[in-house]
Design a protein around this motif. Structure first.
Motif, PDB file in Angstrom:
ATOM      1  N   MET A  63       0.833  -1.202   0.000  1.00 51.01           N
ATOM      2  CA  MET A  63       0.000   0.000   0.000  1.00 51.01           C
ATOM      3  C   MET A  63       0.872   1.258   0.000  1.00 51.01           C
ATOM      4  SD  MET A  63      -2.552  -1.593   2.842  1.00 51.01           S
ATOM      5  CE  MET A  63      -3.372  -0.138   3.466  1.00 51.01           C
ATOM      6  N   SER A  64       1.966   1.202   0.742  1.00 53.04           N
ATOM      7  CA  SER A  64       2.878   2.349   0.808  1.00 53.04           C
ATOM      8  C   SER A  64       3.509   2.597  -0.550  1.00 53.04           C
ATOM      9  CB  SER A  64       3.964   2.074   1.845  1.00 53.04           C
ATOM     10  OG  SER A  64       3.373   1.894   3.111  1.00 53.04           O
ATOM     11  N   SER A  65       3.931   1.509  -1.173  1.00 53.17           N
ATOM     12  CA  SER A  65       4.529   1.623  -2.494  1.00 53.17           C
ATOM     13  C   SER A  65       3.515   2.172  -3.500  1.00 53.17           C
ATOM     14  CB  SER A  65       5.025   0.238  -2.910  1.00 53.17           C
ATOM     15  OG  SER A  65       5.316   0.206  -4.266  1.00 53.17           O
ATOM     16  N   ILE A  66       2.294   1.687  -3.412  1.00 51.73           N
ATOM     17  CA  ILE A  66       1.246   2.167  -4.328  1.00 51.73           C
ATOM     18  C   ILE A  66       0.914   3.629  -4.034  1.00 51.73           C
ATOM     19  CG2 ILE A  66      -1.188   1.898  -4.971  1.00 51.73           C
ATOM     20  CD1 ILE A  66      -0.876  -1.119  -4.609  1.00 51.73           C
ATOM     21  N   ASN A  67       0.854   3.996  -2.757  1.00 50.07           N
ATOM     22  CA  ASN A  67       0.543   5.393  -2.425  1.00 50.07           C
ATOM     23  C   ASN A  67       1.543   6.348  -3.067  1.00 50.07           C
ATOM     24  OD1 ASN A  67      -1.718   4.759  -0.966  1.00 50.07           O
ATOM     25  ND2 ASN A  67      -0.733   4.913   1.043  1.00 50.07           N
ATOM     26  N   LEU A  68       2.822   5.979  -3.039  1.00 45.70           N
ATOM     27  CA  LEU A  68       3.804   6.840  -3.698  1.00 45.70           C
ATOM     28  C   LEU A  68       3.610   6.790  -5.214  1.00 45.70           C
ATOM     29  CD1 LEU A  68       6.230   8.753  -3.259  1.00 45.70           C
ATOM     30  CD2 LEU A  68       7.716   6.815  -3.738  1.00 45.70           C
ATOM     31  N   ALA A  69       3.406   5.603  -5.734  1.00 41.03           N
ATOM     32  CA  ALA A  69       3.261   5.459  -7.188  1.00 41.03           C
ATOM     33  C   ALA A  69       2.044   6.227  -7.706  1.00 41.03           C
ATOM     34  CB  ALA A  69       3.149   3.978  -7.549  1.00 41.03           C
ATOM     35  N   MET A  70       0.998   6.361  -6.877  1.00 40.04           N
ATOM     36  CA  MET A  70      -0.229   7.062  -7.297  1.00 40.04           C
ATOM     37  C   MET A  70      -0.119   8.572  -7.159  1.00 40.04           C
ATOM     38  SD  MET A  70      -3.574   4.999  -5.927  1.00 40.04           S
ATOM     39  CE  MET A  70      -3.273   5.300  -4.189  1.00 40.04           C
ATOM     40  N   LEU A  71       0.899   9.028  -6.419  1.00 35.51           N
ATOM     41  CA  LEU A  71       0.961  10.452  -6.075  1.00 35.51           C
ATOM     42  C   LEU A  71       1.052  11.342  -7.315  1.00 35.51           C
ATOM     43  CD1 LEU A  71       1.235  12.451  -3.652  1.00 35.51           C
ATOM     44  CD2 LEU A  71       3.685  12.371  -4.048  1.00 35.51           C
ATOM     45  N   LYS A  72       0.299  12.420  -7.283  1.00 31.58           N
ATOM     46  CA  LYS A  72       0.438  13.493  -8.263  1.00 31.58           C
ATOM     47  C   LYS A  72       0.795  14.745  -7.465  1.00 31.58           C
ATOM     48  CE  LYS A  72      -2.804  10.813 -10.707  1.00 31.58           C
ATOM     49  NZ  LYS A  72      -1.782   9.851 -11.163  1.00 31.58           N
ATOM     50  N   TRP A  73       1.682  15.571  -8.018  1.00 35.12           N
ATOM     51  CA  TRP A  73       2.098  16.743  -7.235  1.00 35.12           C
ATOM     52  C   TRP A  73       2.505  17.897  -8.144  1.00 35.12           C
ATOM     53  CZ3 TRP A  73       5.027  12.613  -8.455  1.00 35.12           C
ATOM     54  CH2 TRP A  73       6.317  12.842  -8.945  1.00 35.12           C
ATOM     55  N   PRO A  74       2.346  19.132  -7.635  1.00 36.04           N
ATOM     56  CA  PRO A  74       2.759  20.296  -8.419  1.00 36.04           C
ATOM     57  C   PRO A  74       4.272  20.324  -8.569  1.00 36.04           C
ATOM     58  CG  PRO A  74       2.014  20.966  -6.223  1.00 36.04           C
ATOM     59  CD  PRO A  74       1.755  19.500  -6.335  1.00 36.04           C
ATOM     60  N   GLU A  75       4.761  20.543  -9.765  1.00 42.18           N
ATOM     61  CA  GLU A  75       6.202  20.531 -10.023  1.00 42.18           C
ATOM     62  C   GLU A  75       6.908  21.531  -9.116  1.00 42.18           C
ATOM     63  OE1 GLU A  75       8.654  19.874 -14.001  1.00 42.18           O
ATOM     64  OE2 GLU A  75       7.639  21.804 -13.982  1.00 42.18           O
ATOM     65  N   GLY A  76       8.090  21.174  -8.668  1.00 42.14           N
ATOM     66  CA  GLY A  76       8.870  22.072  -7.830  1.00 42.14           C
ATOM     67  C   GLY A  76       9.170  21.490  -6.460  1.00 42.14           C
ATOM     68  N   LEU A  77       8.535  20.383  -6.123  1.00 42.01           N
ATOM     69  CA  LEU A  77       8.766  19.809  -4.799  1.00 42.01           C
ATOM     70  C   LEU A  77      10.008  18.922  -4.795  1.00 42.01           C
ATOM     71  CD1 LEU A  77       5.192  18.799  -3.588  1.00 42.01           C
ATOM     72  CD2 LEU A  77       6.425  20.942  -3.254  1.00 42.01           C
ATOM     73  N   TYR A  78      10.637  18.876  -3.642  1.00 38.45           N
ATOM     74  CA  TYR A  78      11.742  17.957  -3.407  1.00 38.45           C
ATOM     75  C   TYR A  78      11.172  16.618  -2.936  1.00 38.45           C
ATOM     76  CZ  TYR A  78      14.898  21.971  -3.476  1.00 38.45           C
ATOM     77  OH  TYR A  78      15.616  23.075  -3.847  1.00 38.45           O
ATOM     78  N   GLY A  79      11.956  15.566  -3.157  1.00 29.28           N
ATOM     79  CA  GLY A  79      11.541  14.251  -2.687  1.00 29.28           C
ATOM     80  C   GLY A  79      11.269  14.227  -1.194  1.00 29.28           C
ATOM     81  N   ARG A  80      12.012  15.019  -0.426  1.00 29.19           N
ATOM     82  CA  ARG A  80      11.842  15.005   1.031  1.00 29.19           C
ATOM     83  C   ARG A  80      10.461  15.529   1.443  1.00 29.19           C
ATOM     84  NH1 ARG A  80      15.592  19.482   0.191  1.00 29.19           N
ATOM     85  NH2 ARG A  80      14.537  21.424   0.652  1.00 29.19           N
ATOM     86  N   GLN A  81       9.818  16.240   0.523  1.00 24.60           N
ATOM     87  CA  GLN A  81       8.506  16.798   0.855  1.00 24.60           C
ATOM     88  C   GLN A  81       7.367  15.823   0.579  1.00 24.60           C
ATOM     89  OE1 GLN A  81       9.256  20.274  -1.624  1.00 24.60           O
ATOM     90  NE2 GLN A  81       9.355  21.567   0.189  1.00 24.60           N
ATOM     91  N   ILE A  82       7.656  14.733  -0.100  1.00 21.36           N
ATOM     92  CA  ILE A  82       6.580  13.784  -0.419  1.00 21.36           C
ATOM     93  C   ILE A  82       6.816  12.408   0.184  1.00 21.36           C
ATOM     94  CG2 ILE A  82       5.946  14.968  -2.561  1.00 21.36           C
ATOM     95  CD1 ILE A  82       7.465  12.797  -4.117  1.00 21.36           C
ATOM     96  N   ASP A  83       7.954  12.209   0.809  1.00 26.66           N
ATOM     97  CA  ASP A  83       8.306  10.875   1.293  1.00 26.66           C
ATOM     98  C   ASP A  83       7.263  10.303   2.255  1.00 26.66           C
ATOM     99  OD1 ASP A  83      11.057   9.019   1.744  1.00 26.66           O
ATOM    100  OD2 ASP A  83       9.650   9.045   3.396  1.00 26.66           O
TER     101      ASP A  83
END
Lengths: 709, 709
Positions: B510-530
């Motif tokens: 589920m964790s892997s899928i949650n990241l794979a499903m994520l959509k985000w506004p361009e400009g974010l660092y990986g540390r902000q979505i981990d």
């Protein structure tokens, strides 16, 4: 409420604010001043004539030793306050522009004011033609140091700023930037006694605020000031320092269990404090009168001198000062504070914080330790009495808001005339009648339709809209109570919302619930979890350009650090991980320019919890909802929500039923209003291999079976 | 694969590594060396006798001008590589300890080695009694500068380090720390020619790696090296600089479309490059031979000299050098590079990166610009040819892994004997047979049962476990292909997993899928979505102490910056926001010490997408799955998953059906294995007001109706 603080965490909140974009204003260039050129339409009558103010100011500037050619007048007071007193509104006086955020720079021949997009319109209407309006954030707007460098051509010029009205880090940063641009110009600190605003603002200046200072009873504060001093001294010792300077007003108020009303929306009083290991000094204005005045707050039984165990003139026996059971009270005077600090710094290391002014910093420079304030952390972690008080305050406040919302809905649906201003005023009036209320915690944001999309909106007569049944109404408000500070936002629609409005509302609700449901291992910063409150808006391209949560004080500031929940590119020095028993707003939103605004703000408290599995061998935190106001059933599109979100909503509504309904027994309208919104929603099993059938399938099967039978 | 890189982003990966805790080892104190005191049991025979090595080393140290009393030997080569060549394994030689991470410090009378918890056991078994084992991370383990300060008592002593084998930032930081502890001791840079390891390691040292360097065809690289040089020169110009130093090996390989095999698991060759606006120099070992050798790779048609448009001795006509169509090839020699840089720095500003060695930094110090590498970003954003190549490589690699997994499952279930080592070796062998394969991209992690819980496990003969049906088997592996670099982890259970194991597996999924499903506004660092990849594990108290995703190169390093997806407390200087067309691992996990490990690693590519609503007026990014290997149906507890997760899984499985099944037509076993895992799961409507019925309810209704009929 969204964060407006400029102040004790200036850099931090600034980051929050600058994320707000103002694309519609980009068409304007930063030097356009309509009404200021020959042939222009006459300027608006709202503009303030600053010609003589500027002349007196420049005369005072010329009198300062050091041949100053320019002076910077910011919005800050000496305490980095979110709301400076009227006496301290120097920038508003000199420029005529009274918005909360702005910096004036006056040279001998020109004057310019920088403000951000929230205030472009208001500044245009307030500044007369003496002023250049610098629209911060637009690409052609120069930075202050750039503009100064262009104005002070070919001269060796000094630029002044009142050293007590700027944090040391901001001062040093600006000094460096200016030096990098020019070897001819220098930013120099000016003693507050020479501040040209103070020297020239002789007529019509409001007096310094010296309202009564009241002891906050232990039944509200939970811990005595003597115990807080003791803990602070232990902190000072552990750092190897000998003194700590308290320069922000909420920390003085918290440390001594005192509250005042010198400042708008915040129960603070102008003050400094210096805590040493054998002596504690509190600096306040008009000390002799205030120490011995009879308390005017009915919940305060003792005079200030009694509370602080000090004499009528504020002196202490040395033994009591040493043991920390007497506070010396000294007349408030920045110069006196600086002199005392210089003396202390001769023999001790003095601990100052990131927000200390350049004046404080200079006074102790050679023996200073610059570190986070230990009071900021201790203050943010609420003790048991404070937690219970906060919950009671939120219950009262929620009940009052519910009654108001039920009333307003009935009124609007019956076609009665209410506007943003009249509705907000009515709510304010009702809130002020509640037990222990001591005013509002900020200016109510009451925004209908397109006004709701203005993130930092405050309803004014010329923007006021009638509240009707064809759009969304955003209401963000809060109160100050002896037992807590409240803050709540709900968004309503009194007619038939569109599917799009419902989707936006539901996704904001899902975002708010996702944060509220989060559990996390202790040690994380708010910036590391903020995305959890955003991803279900991002899924469909929706964003909100503000932080998700700010800390909240207990009868202190509605915006309290050091923890905060925001997406930031660069962490600030004062940031802290979230800890147990802190109160935060959980306030995602969605704002559609020119159309509507949605914000759902629920206050939650951090708390340790025992996770299902404890293999991680570490503490976990979760959020518990503190504020209990139902969401709008007519705006929720349940099919978008997942089971866990619906489960959270059911539990939240059950808590409202249990906690709030008993407070509404005197109000049938409000009771019905709540009951219509807290019905339990049935939760179906999630995706699984267990087959289920839809009604149509069942009907088909039954039909076949009946036919066969 | 989890990140082991020490190297071009040393600080960053270090942060990743140090989050791993080693509580079970805390009982040991850092100075315990069993077998080194009289009366001890004899030491293990695996220990390497370093007595004569140390004697020669100290003799060489004494010969350096500057009265050095100590010398630091780190793991780094001159290029901050994840895998230094054998020639460069100076620390392994001098200490006898060959783990990937460690720092040796040798004084005239003592020697100590610092390593982290992954290697405490291995270091104990490798270091002889000349060495103190310093267990980094334990509370009583001193920092290097602290230990030096305690060893170099009452003397004015210099501590040396080879200036080409440490980054300038690490050198300056350590120098400062030592100076803060003592006025008597100084860290000083030593020229590589005086490195006491190099001077004393005269017997048995492996030769410097000079394997063939091959041109990578445009059909794999997508963009010519001349175009890359052109873009780099534009970058240099835009920074106001005159030259750029390429000091990390993957950037040289990428820039010139060249690949080698000097380094383990990475297709790199030892090199420096200096790019100026009118000249491009590449420094390689044994240039004359390598420039003119016939290519040994069947996919390379041209000799190195032809590819670089240079003469047989590596010279260029000035006009071709200026237009960027010829690369000068110079003999690799750190001293020569330093001299050339000193000369360039006399007339130009030289752009170096954060990872540049202290030697490079010193050479250009007075006219340097220190900034992020523009190549790091350009390299990470894959062009169309690279993207297509990566997808093809992942398809081949996934098909091979599927065939292997199907085979292994059958073998284990039939009771045949397979161990971590034999299974890993079999997979490696099969992978190496694939089209365009050029070896593995890292050492296969094949961990059964409790070995799976060791995050950076590598199976060794003495740890090897039989793979059976009573626990989980974690397999993390990848290959190097001319058209891409792969990395994949799956976890299997060949018997009957417990409910707890299923819950852990499902929550990782589920964790892997949650990241794979994520959509985000361009400009974010990986540390902000981990956090999005962690919260459903946190819900029940589960944590994993490593990052969630690392970048991946195209036939380059399997760990590629500058973007990465991790929770960090302090961002690193080289960190970059995520951009479109970057490849990342998505690899949450859960590790239960002494029991089992679960990691599910799926490689995904960032890509712009058009969100449902575009009111934000900004670009959005999403992840697209690149690697297609089914998850284990017998480990998935569907009732935990929400509809969106099931929907994602269905879509992923549909993609496997469409893309992978056609590649498996020759393998019935593998086809059946896949088909058993990619069945579409029925998705029920989410919570809503639409009633649905369970089968039992339906049966009851039908019974009643039939009875009534």
């Amino acid at each position: 409420m969204l964060n407006r603080m400029r102040c004790s965490m200036a850099l931090v909140w600034l980051l929050w604010l600058v994320t707000v974009q103002f694309e519609i204003l980009e068409a304007l260039t930063s030097h356009t001043r309509p009404g200021c050129e020959q042939g222009d339409q006459p300027p608006p009558s709202t503009r303030v004539n600053t010609t003589s103010r500027l002349a007196s100011f420049r005369a005072a500037l010329a009198e300062i030793d050091g041949s100053f050619q320019a002076f910077i007048v910011g919005s800050e007071d000496a305490h980095d306050s979110e709301y400076p007193t009227e006496y301290d509104q120097r920038r508003a006086y000199i420029s005529g522009f009274s918005g909360s955020s702005g910096t004036a720079v006056v040279t001998m021949s020109s004057a310019a004011l920088w403000t951000d997009g929230r205030y472009f319109l208001e500044a245009e209407q307030s500044l007369d033609c003496n002023w250049i309006l610098m629209r911060s954030g637009l690409t052609d707007t120069p930075a202050i140091e750039q503009w100064l460098n262009s104005q002070l051509l070919n001269e060796r010029s000094n630029v002044g700023i009142d050293k007590s009205l700027i944090s040391h880090s901001s001062f040093l940063s600006l000094q460096k930037k200016l030096a990098a641009l020019s070897q001819h110009h220098s930013l120099l600190p000016v003693d507050s006694i020479n501040n040209p605003v103070d020297r020239s603002w002789t007529v019509g200046r409001p007096p310094q605020a010296k309202n009564p200072i009241h002891a906050l009873d232990l039944k509200f504060a939970g811990v005595s000031w003597a115990d807080k001093i003791k803990a602070l001294r232990e902190n000072i010792t552990s750092k190897g320092a000998g003194a700590f300077v308290v320069n922000v007003l909420d920390e003085t108020a918290w440390l001594f269990n005192l509250r005042g009303s010198d400042v708008r929306f915040n129960p603070f009083f102008l003050s400094y404090a210096i805590v040493e290991l054998d002596r504690t000094r509190l600096y306040i204005l008009d000390k002799d009168t205030r120490l011995t005045a009879n308390p005017t707050d009915p919940e305060t039984k003792v005079k200030l001198a009694e509370h602080l165990q000090t004499s009528a003139s504020g002196t202490c026996e040395p033994s009591k000062a040493r043991e920390g059971t007497c506070v010396e009270v000294v007349e408030y005077n920045p110069i006196k504070v600086e002199e005392d600090l210089q003396l202390i710094a001769q023999s001790k290391q003095v601990w100052i914080t990131f927000s200390a002014s350049f004046a404080v910093y200079s006074a102790v420079q050679n023996s200073s330790l610059i570190a986070k304030s230990p009071l900021a952390i201790d203050k943010s972690v609420k003790n048991k009495i404070e937690r219970e008080g906060m919950q009671r305050a939120y219950n009262r406040d929620s009940a009052a808001l519910i009654k108001f919302l039920a009333f307003l809905e009935k009124e609007i649906k019956e076609g009665r005339h209410w506007t943003e201003v009249t509705a907000g005023a009515k709510l304010d009036e009702q809130r002020k009648k509640l037990e222990y209320n001591r005013g509002l915690s900020f200016e109510t944001i009451s925004g209908y339709s397109s006004n709701g999309a203005i993130i930092h909106y405050r309803p004014l007569n010329h923007t006021d809209k009638k509240i009707s049944t064809d759009s969304l109404y955003l209401l963000d408000s809060g109160g100050q109570y002896l037992d807590g500070t409240t803050d709540v936002t709900r968004t309503m629609h009194y007619g038939n919302p569109t599917n799009y409005e419902k989707e936006c509302y539901t996704r904001v609700l899902m975002s708010s619930i996702n944060l509220a449901m989060l559990k996390w291992p202790e040690g994380l910063y708010g910036r590391q979890i903020d995305a959890v409150a955003r991803y279900q808006l991002w899924d469909v391209g929706l964003v909100y350009r503000h932080g998700t949560g700010h800390g909240i004080g207990a009868y202190l500031s509605v915006h309290e650090g050091p923890g905060r929940i925001r997406i930031v590119q660069t962490p600030s020095a004062s940031d802290e991980p979230l800890r147990s028993y802190q109160f935060f707003s959980d306030e995602p939103g969605y704002y559609e320019d020119g159309e509507f605004g949605i914000r759902l703000e629920t206050v939650v408290m951090t708390s340790h919890f025992q996770p299902k599995y404890d293999t991680a061998k570490q503490l976990f935190l979760e959020f518990l909802p503190v504020q209990l106001v139902p969401f709008e059933t007519n705006l929720i599109e349940l099919s978008l929500m997942n089971h866990n979100q619906v489960k959270w909503l059911n539990e939240y509504n059950a808590k409202i039923r249990e906690t709030l309904l008993p407070l509404l027994t005197d109000d049938v309208l409000a009771t019905n209003w709540v009951n219509a919104r807290i019905k339990q929603i049935s939760i179906e099993p999630s995706a699984s291999s267990t087959p289920t059938l839809t009604i149509s399938t069942v009907l088909a099967i039954v039909t076949v079976l009946l036919a066969l039978h």
